[in-house]
Design a protein around this motif. Structure first.
Motif, PDB file in Angstrom:
ATOM      1  N   ASP A 224       0.772  -1.141  -0.188  1.00  0.00           N
ATOM      2  CA  ASP A 224       0.474  -0.562   0.322  1.00  0.00           C
ATOM      3  C   ASP A 224       0.795   1.674  -0.308  1.00  0.00           C
ATOM      4  O   ASP A 224       0.421   1.538  -0.066  1.00  0.00           O
ATOM      5  CB  ASP A 224      -0.937   0.349   1.627  1.00  0.00           C
ATOM      6  CG  ASP A 224      -2.152  -0.698   1.000  1.00  0.00           C
ATOM      7  OD1 ASP A 224      -2.343  -0.727   0.023  1.00  0.00           O
ATOM      8  OD2 ASP A 224      -2.651  -1.685   2.020  1.00  0.00           O
ATOM      9  N   ARG A 225       2.096   1.367   0.600  1.00  0.00           N
ATOM     10  CA  ARG A 225       2.659   2.626   0.497  1.00  0.00           C
ATOM     11  C   ARG A 225       3.093   2.801  -0.980  1.00  0.00           C
ATOM     12  O   ARG A 225       3.605   3.963  -1.138  1.00  0.00           O
ATOM     13  CB  ARG A 225       4.022   1.807   2.065  1.00  0.00           C
ATOM     14  CG  ARG A 225       4.722   3.553   1.830  1.00  0.00           C
ATOM     15  CD  ARG A 225       5.370   3.000   3.190  1.00  0.00           C
ATOM     16  NE  ARG A 225       6.697   4.051   2.883  1.00  0.00           N
ATOM     17  CZ  ARG A 225       8.200   4.486   3.959  1.00  0.00           C
ATOM     18  NH1 ARG A 225       7.872   3.118   4.589  1.00  0.00           N
ATOM     19  NH2 ARG A 225       8.472   5.358   3.744  1.00  0.00           N
TER      20      ARG A 225
ATOM     21  N   ARG B 238       2.139   1.627  -3.658  1.00  0.00           N
ATOM     22  CA  ARG B 238       0.822   2.445  -4.670  1.00  0.00           C
ATOM     23  C   ARG B 238       0.136   3.783  -3.821  1.00  0.00           C
ATOM     24  O   ARG B 238       0.192   4.616  -4.527  1.00  0.00           O
ATOM     25  CB  ARG B 238      -0.368   1.465  -4.036  1.00  0.00           C
ATOM     26  CG  ARG B 238      -1.656   1.605  -4.317  1.00  0.00           C
ATOM     27  CD  ARG B 238      -2.117   2.572  -5.038  1.00  0.00           C
ATOM     28  NE  ARG B 238      -3.726   3.085  -5.672  1.00  0.00           N
ATOM     29  CZ  ARG B 238      -3.997   3.942  -5.823  1.00  0.00           C
ATOM     30  NH1 ARG B 238      -3.035   5.434  -5.417  1.00  0.00           N
ATOM     31  NH2 ARG B 238      -5.214   4.599  -5.923  1.00  0.00           N
ATOM     32  N   GLN B 239       0.353   4.086  -2.827  1.00  0.00           N
ATOM     33  CA  GLN B 239       0.505   5.631  -2.280  1.00  0.00           C
ATOM     34  C   GLN B 239       1.063   6.720  -2.659  1.00  0.00           C
ATOM     35  O   GLN B 239       1.516   7.957  -3.126  1.00  0.00           O
ATOM     36  CB  GLN B 239       0.117   5.310  -0.987  1.00  0.00           C
ATOM     37  CG  GLN B 239      -0.573   4.802  -0.150  1.00  0.00           C
ATOM     38  CD  GLN B 239      -1.110   4.650   1.307  1.00  0.00           C
ATOM     39  OE1 GLN B 239      -0.431   5.554   1.647  1.00  0.00           O
ATOM     40  NE2 GLN B 239      -1.824   4.284   2.025  1.00  0.00           N
TER      41      GLN B 239
END
Length: 144
Positions: free
Chosen positions: A130-131, A133-134
Motif C-alpha cells: 500500500d505504501r 501504491r500511495q
C-alpha cells in the motif's frame, strides 16, 4: 573407510553454493534481467529509505519478502537480499516507465498490476504494498 568420506561435507558446501547461485541466476532471467538491461544501477544511494515488499512479482518470478524498495519522487529503487546477488543488480525505475496500474482484489488482499516499459518490450510488475501504491504519482491512474 573410504578416504573421501571425511571430506564429503566439505565438498557438498561448494556444490550447494553453486546450485544456489545457478537458481538465483535462472530466476533473474524470468523478469529482473529484462529490467536490468535498461534500469540497472551500480548502487542505491544511502539516503534512500527502503521498505521490504511482502509480495512482488516481476515477470513470472515471485520475490516474496526478498526485495526492498526505495521510493523517491523520481521513481523506485529495487534491491534484493545480498544472497541473491547473482543476476540481480540494483535497479532504478523512473515513474515514467510505469504503465497504467490496475487493482485486483482476491478475498481480503489487493494487488496492483502494471507493465514497465523496457524499450522494445514490457515486463509485468505486480505488488501488494500500500505504501508503494500511495507513492505512485498522480499521472499514473489506478483502475479499481
Amino acid at each position: 573407510m573410504h578416504p573421501i568420506v571425511p571430506w564429503l561435507p566439505l565438498l557438498l558446501l561448494p556444490a550447494f553454493v553453486g546450485l544456489f547461485c545457478l537458481i538465483s541466476f535462472l530466476v533473474s532471467r524470468m523478469g529482473w534481467h529484462r529490467l536490468a538491461k535498461q534500469y540497472a544501477v551500480a548502487e542505491v544511494p544511502a539516503s534512500v529509505e527502503r521498505i521490504l515488499l511482502a509480495y512482488l512479482r516481476i515477470g513470472v518470478a515471485n520475490y516474496k519478502n526478498s526485495v526492498r524498495a526505495g521510493i523517491t519522487p523520481e521513481g523506485v529503487w529495487l534491491t534484493t537480499w545480498k544472497i541473491f546477488f547473482v543476476g540481480h543488480p540494483p535497479l532504478f525505475i523512473p515513474w515514467s516507465a510505469f504503465g497504467p496500474v490496475r487493482a485486483q482484489k482476491f478475498l481480503w488482499a489487493t494487488s496492483y498490476i502494471t507493465d514497465i516499459d523496457c524499450g522494445n518490450d514490457s515486463v509485468r510488475f505486480t505488488f501488494s504494498s500500500d505504501r508503494l501504491r500511495q507513492s505512485l504519482p498522480a499521472t499514473l491512474s489506478v483502475q479499481e
